[in-house]
Motif scaffolding. Structure first.
Motif, mmCIF file in Angstrom:
data_model
loop_
_atom_site.group_PDB
_atom_site.id
_atom_site.type_symbol
_atom_site.label_atom_id
_atom_site.label_comp_id
_atom_site.label_asym_id
_atom_site.label_seq_id
_atom_site.Cartn_x
_atom_site.Cartn_y
_atom_site.Cartn_z
ATOM 1 N N SER A 1 0.835 -1.194 0.000
ATOM 2 C CA SER A 1 0.000 0.000 0.000
ATOM 3 C C SER A 1 0.871 1.246 0.000
ATOM 4 O O SER A 1 2.072 1.188 0.297
ATOM 5 N N LYS A 2 0.240 2.377 -0.289
ATOM 6 C CA LYS A 2 0.954 3.652 -0.220
ATOM 7 C C LYS A 2 1.440 3.910 1.194
ATOM 8 O O LYS A 2 2.548 4.428 1.403
ATOM 9 N N ALA A 3 0.629 3.537 2.172
ATOM 10 C CA ALA A 3 0.997 3.797 3.569
ATOM 11 C C ALA A 3 2.292 3.090 3.950
ATOM 12 O O ALA A 3 3.182 3.685 4.564
ATOM 13 N N THR A 4 2.416 1.817 3.584
ATOM 14 C CA THR A 4 3.632 1.084 3.948
ATOM 15 C C THR A 4 4.835 1.627 3.195
ATOM 16 O O THR A 4 5.938 1.696 3.755
ATOM 17 N N LEU A 5 4.645 2.032 1.946
ATOM 18 C CA LEU A 5 5.747 2.623 1.190
ATOM 19 C C LEU A 5 6.200 3.932 1.827
ATOM 20 O O LEU A 5 7.402 4.154 2.046
ATOM 21 N N VAL A 6 5.252 4.808 2.132
ATOM 22 C CA VAL A 6 5.601 6.109 2.694
ATOM 23 C C VAL A 6 6.317 5.957 4.031
ATOM 24 O O VAL A 6 7.309 6.642 4.301
ATOM 25 N N MET A 7 5.839 5.042 4.873
ATOM 26 C CA MET A 7 6.480 4.889 6.173
ATOM 27 C C MET A 7 7.839 4.223 6.052
ATOM 28 O O MET A 7 8.752 4.537 6.813
ATOM 29 N N ASP A 8 8.019 3.318 5.093
ATOM 30 C CA ASP A 8 9.356 2.774 4.847
ATOM 31 C C ASP A 8 10.294 3.884 4.382
ATOM 32 O O ASP A 8 11.462 3.946 4.787
ATOM 33 N N GLY B 1 11.042 6.110 7.305
ATOM 34 C CA GLY B 1 11.959 5.421 8.203
ATOM 35 C C GLY B 1 13.383 5.443 7.696
ATOM 36 O O GLY B 1 14.328 5.681 8.466
ATOM 37 N N ALA B 2 13.556 5.204 6.397
ATOM 38 C CA ALA B 2 14.903 5.211 5.824
ATOM 39 C C ALA B 2 15.514 6.601 5.900
ATOM 40 O O ALA B 2 16.692 6.764 6.231
ATOM 41 N N ALA B 3 14.711 7.621 5.606
ATOM 42 C CA ALA B 3 15.221 8.997 5.630
ATOM 43 C C ALA B 3 15.603 9.412 7.038
ATOM 44 O O ALA B 3 16.666 10.008 7.268
ATOM 45 N N VAL B 4 14.750 9.095 8.008
ATOM 46 C CA VAL B 4 15.021 9.506 9.381
ATOM 47 C C VAL B 4 16.201 8.729 9.958
ATOM 48 O O VAL B 4 17.037 9.286 10.669
ATOM 49 N N ARG C 1 2.832 3.616 13.678
ATOM 50 C CA ARG C 1 3.300 3.219 15.004
ATOM 51 C C ARG C 1 4.587 2.401 14.909
ATOM 52 O O ARG C 1 5.473 2.537 15.763
ATOM 53 N N ALA C 2 4.681 1.555 13.886
ATOM 54 C CA ALA C 2 5.901 0.757 13.727
ATOM 55 C C ALA C 2 7.100 1.661 13.485
ATOM 56 O O ALA C 2 8.202 1.408 13.998
ATOM 57 N N TRP C 3 6.907 2.723 12.698
ATOM 58 C CA TRP C 3 8.004 3.667 12.470
ATOM 59 C C TRP C 3 8.361 4.411 13.749
ATOM 60 O O TRP C 3 9.536 4.542 14.090
ATOM 61 N N VAL C 4 7.359 4.889 14.467
ATOM 62 C CA VAL C 4 7.622 5.583 15.731
ATOM 63 C C VAL C 4 8.395 4.668 16.680
ATOM 64 O O VAL C 4 9.312 5.111 17.385
ATOM 65 N N GLN C 5 8.051 3.390 16.682
ATOM 66 C CA GLN C 5 8.720 2.454 17.578
ATOM 67 C C GLN C 5 10.208 2.345 17.278
ATOM 68 O O GLN C 5 11.020 2.149 18.193
#
Length: 204
Positions: A66-73, A76-79, A133-137
């Motif tokens: 999904s777009k959501a999982t792509l955006v959060m990946d 996550g990589a950028a941060v 939430r997974a990214w925040v974790q």
């Protein structure tokens, strides 16, 4: 623009395939992170990511559900590339280094806007909330490791509630970022950590 031969590696020769695939994934993540900051989550599309990255839309959909999982990946990589994971031998120093970098987001207005948008989206979209939430974790995990090392070394109280202490460290960041009632300033990180640690330390 994407075309049939861009990064759809299913037809690529096996030799060098992993390198090509990794390069394509990096391009997609980079494009998604850029578009997130430029446009906000709501306006990011798989089509737009494909156009910017030069990777076929079909390939992107094969790698991310999904777009959501792509955006959060991508976020996550950028941060992860920007944020430290310090281990200086001092919990106070490690937390200060981390918080200085965290507060430093205020120097990048587009990143601030993106973070606010992601937080808002997570409250409205149950499908997005889980990857958010997974990214925040992943960021919380850094602080948890620092605190646990401090407990092990005897710098912090043996009975410290590490998860709650982590909430206290991140609380001012998110509250000030979202409500804007007070500024976030990297130069305040050291004092903020000192105040928090006064309640975390092992008794003399």
């Amino acid at each position: 623009m994407a075309n049939g031969s861009d990064a759809d590696d299913s037809a690529a020769p096996r030799t060098g395939g992993r390198i090509r695939s990794r390069s394509a994934r990096d391009a997609v993540l980079r494009a998604a992170a850029e578009l997130l900051e430029e446009q906000g989550f709501g306006k990011v599309t798989i089509e737009g990511v494909a156009a910017r990255s030069g990777v076929a839309k079909s390939t992107i959909y094969r790698w991310w559900k999904s777009k959501a999982t792509l955006v959060m990946d991508a976020q996550g990589a950028a941060v992860s590339a920007r944020m430290p994971d310090p281990d200086t031998g001092s919990a106070e120093r490690d937390l200060t280094v981390f918080l200085e970098a965290l507060y430093g987001v205020v120097d990048y207005p587009l990143r601030v806007k993106a973070l606010r948008g992601l937080m808002a989206q997570a409250q409205l979209d149950p499908d997005f909330a889980e990857p958010f939430r997974a990214w925040v974790q992943t960021r919380r995990d850094v602080v948890v490791r620092i605190l646990n090392r401090g407990v092990t070394r005897g710098e912090l109280a043996a009975d410290l509630e590490v998860e709650y202490a982590t909430d206290l460290i991140f609380g001012p960041f998110w509250y000030r970022l979202l409500v804007e009632h007070a500024p976030l300033r990297p130069e305040h990180a050291s004092a903020d950590i000192a105040r928090l640690l006064s309640g975390f330390r092992a008794p003399e």
